[in-house]
Design a protein around this motif. Structure first.
Motif, PDB file in Angstrom:
ATOM      1  N   GLY A  40      43.005 -40.242   4.602  1.00 53.70           N
ATOM      2  CA  GLY A  40      42.150 -39.845   3.497  1.00 53.70           C
ATOM      3  C   GLY A  40      42.885 -39.517   2.215  1.00 53.70           C
ATOM      4  N   ARG A  41      44.204 -39.653   2.212  1.00 54.95           N
ATOM      5  CA  ARG A  41      45.016 -39.348   1.036  1.00 54.95           C
ATOM      6  C   ARG A  41      45.542 -40.644   0.428  1.00 54.95           C
ATOM      7  N   PRO A  42      45.727 -40.681  -0.906  1.00 54.68           N
ATOM      8  CA  PRO A  42      46.344 -41.864  -1.503  1.00 54.68           C
ATOM      9  C   PRO A  42      47.777 -41.992  -1.014  1.00 54.68           C
ATOM     10  N   GLY A  43      48.208 -43.233  -0.798  1.00 57.77           N
ATOM     11  CA  GLY A  43      49.553 -43.429  -0.299  1.00 57.77           C
ATOM     12  C   GLY A  43      50.099 -44.802  -0.595  1.00 57.77           C
ATOM     13  N   VAL A  44      51.300 -45.026  -0.122  1.00 59.76           N
ATOM     14  CA  VAL A  44      52.006 -46.292  -0.289  1.00 59.76           C
ATOM     15  C   VAL A  44      52.704 -46.597   1.030  1.00 59.76           C
ATOM     16  N   ILE A  45      52.576 -47.852   1.478  1.00 58.64           N
ATOM     17  CA  ILE A  45      53.252 -48.291   2.706  1.00 58.64           C
ATOM     18  C   ILE A  45      54.132 -49.487   2.357  1.00 58.64           C
ATOM     19  N   ALA A  46      55.358 -49.472   2.857  1.00 56.78           N
ATOM     20  CA  ALA A  46      56.264 -50.606   2.711  1.00 56.78           C
ATOM     21  C   ALA A  46      56.583 -51.147   4.098  1.00 56.78           C
ATOM     22  N   TRP A  47      56.678 -52.485   4.204  1.00 55.57           N
ATOM     23  CA  TRP A  47      56.954 -53.127   5.487  1.00 55.57           C
ATOM     24  C   TRP A  47      58.248 -53.923   5.424  1.00 55.57           C
ATOM     25  N   ASN A  48      58.896 -54.045   6.575  1.00 52.68           N
ATOM     26  CA  ASN A  48      60.034 -54.942   6.729  1.00 52.68           C
ATOM     27  C   ASN A  48      59.526 -56.376   6.731  1.00 52.68           C
ATOM     28  N   GLU A  49      60.435 -57.319   6.574  1.00 54.69           N
ATOM     29  CA  GLU A  49      60.052 -58.736   6.575  1.00 54.69           C
ATOM     30  C   GLU A  49      59.403 -59.165   7.879  1.00 54.69           C
ATOM     31  N   ASP A  50      59.738 -58.496   9.000  1.00 53.77           N
ATOM     32  CA  ASP A  50      59.165 -58.865  10.293  1.00 53.77           C
ATOM     33  C   ASP A  50      57.792 -58.233  10.537  1.00 53.77           C
ATOM     34  N   GLY A  51      57.263 -57.516   9.538  1.00 55.60           N
ATOM     35  CA  GLY A  51      55.937 -56.927   9.670  1.00 55.60           C
ATOM     36  C   GLY A  51      55.905 -55.522  10.240  1.00 55.60           C
ATOM     37  N   THR A  52      57.066 -54.967  10.590  1.00 51.12           N
ATOM     38  CA  THR A  52      57.097 -53.579  11.065  1.00 51.12           C
ATOM     39  C   THR A  52      57.139 -52.651   9.850  1.00 51.12           C
ATOM     40  N   PRO A  53      56.542 -51.463   9.965  1.00 53.69           N
ATOM     41  CA  PRO A  53      56.539 -50.560   8.818  1.00 53.69           C
ATOM     42  C   PRO A  53      57.935 -50.021   8.512  1.00 53.69           C
ATOM     43  N   LEU A  54      58.263 -49.968   7.242  1.00 52.33           N
ATOM     44  CA  LEU A  54      59.558 -49.470   6.774  1.00 52.33           C
ATOM     45  C   LEU A  54      59.441 -48.009   6.346  1.00 52.33           C
ATOM     46  N   SER A  55      58.390 -47.708   5.589  1.00 54.85           N
ATOM     47  CA  SER A  55      58.211 -46.341   5.107  1.00 54.85           C
ATOM     48  C   SER A  55      56.761 -46.116   4.705  1.00 54.85           C
ATOM     49  N   LEU A  56      56.418 -44.846   4.645  1.00 58.04           N
ATOM     50  CA  LEU A  56      55.083 -44.445   4.254  1.00 58.04           C
ATOM     51  C   LEU A  56      55.199 -43.232   3.350  1.00 58.04           C
ATOM     52  N   LEU A  57      54.446 -43.238   2.275  1.00 55.49           N
ATOM     53  CA  LEU A  57      54.335 -42.074   1.394  1.00 55.49           C
ATOM     54  C   LEU A  57      52.873 -41.697   1.324  1.00 55.49           C
ATOM     55  N   ALA A  58      52.569 -40.418   1.462  1.00 61.35           N
ATOM     56  CA  ALA A  58      51.202 -39.920   1.317  1.00 61.35           C
ATOM     57  C   ALA A  58      51.233 -38.785   0.303  1.00 61.35           C
ATOM     58  N   PHE A  59      50.240 -38.769  -0.584  1.00 58.23           N
ATOM     59  CA  PHE A  59      50.199 -37.807  -1.674  1.00 58.23           C
ATOM     60  C   PHE A  59      49.007 -36.872  -1.524  1.00 58.23           C
ATOM     61  N   THR A  60      49.239 -35.584  -1.743  1.00 57.04           N
ATOM     62  CA  THR A  60      48.158 -34.613  -1.847  1.00 57.04           C
ATOM     63  C   THR A  60      47.942 -34.374  -3.331  1.00 57.04           C
ATOM     64  N   VAL A  61      46.697 -34.570  -3.782  1.00 54.93           N
ATOM     65  CA  VAL A  61      46.364 -34.407  -5.191  1.00 54.93           C
ATOM     66  C   VAL A  61      45.398 -33.241  -5.329  1.00 54.93           C
ATOM     67  N   THR A  62      45.735 -32.302  -6.198  1.00 60.07           N
ATOM     68  CA  THR A  62      44.898 -31.136  -6.458  1.00 60.07           C
ATOM     69  C   THR A  62      44.672 -31.036  -7.964  1.00 60.07           C
ATOM     70  N   ASP A  63      43.420 -30.999  -8.376  1.00 56.87           N
ATOM     71  CA  ASP A  63      43.080 -30.911  -9.801  1.00 56.87           C
ATOM     72  C   ASP A  63      43.793 -31.988 -10.619  1.00 56.87           C
ATOM     73  N   GLY A  64      43.863 -33.204 -10.070  1.00 53.06           N
ATOM     74  CA  GLY A  64      44.443 -34.333 -10.780  1.00 53.06           C
ATOM     75  C   GLY A  64      45.957 -34.376 -10.818  1.00 53.06           C
TER      76      GLY A  64
END
Length: 87
Positions: A40-64
């Motif tokens: 339910g949070r905005p985020g960013v996902i990066a994947w390796n070339e083989d389709g496995t996940p490399l990293s994930l970022l999730a952001f908590t936003v309060t009052d913009g």
């Protein structure tokens, strides 16, 4: 501002907007990701070339404003997550 990173070596926390911005600037050019919704949070996902996940970022936003960033770079933890397919 709090930045928590989950790595194979453990969990590391950085507190303070200036400190977080400094770390984000260093890591910013390292990977390219795609926008996603993470628990339910905005985020960013990066994947390796083989389709496995490399990293994930999730952001908590309060009052913009981002108040918390959670990063997961631990392959074992990423493998257990229900992530969308790579774009």
């Amino acid at each position: 501002m709090e930045f928590t990173v989950h790595t194979p070596g453990g969990r590391f926390v950085t507190i303070g907007a200036t400190e977080v911005a400094s770390r984000a600037r260093v890591a910013g050019g390292a990977a390219h990701g795609h926008a996603a919704t993470v628990n339910g949070r905005p985020g960013v996902i990066a994947w390796n070339e083989d389709g496995t996940p490399l990293s994930l970022l999730a952001f908590t936003v309060t009052d913009g404003r981002i108040t918390e960033i959670t990063a997961v770079v631990d392959p074992a933890e990423l493998a257990l997550m229900d992530l969308p397919d790579p774009v």
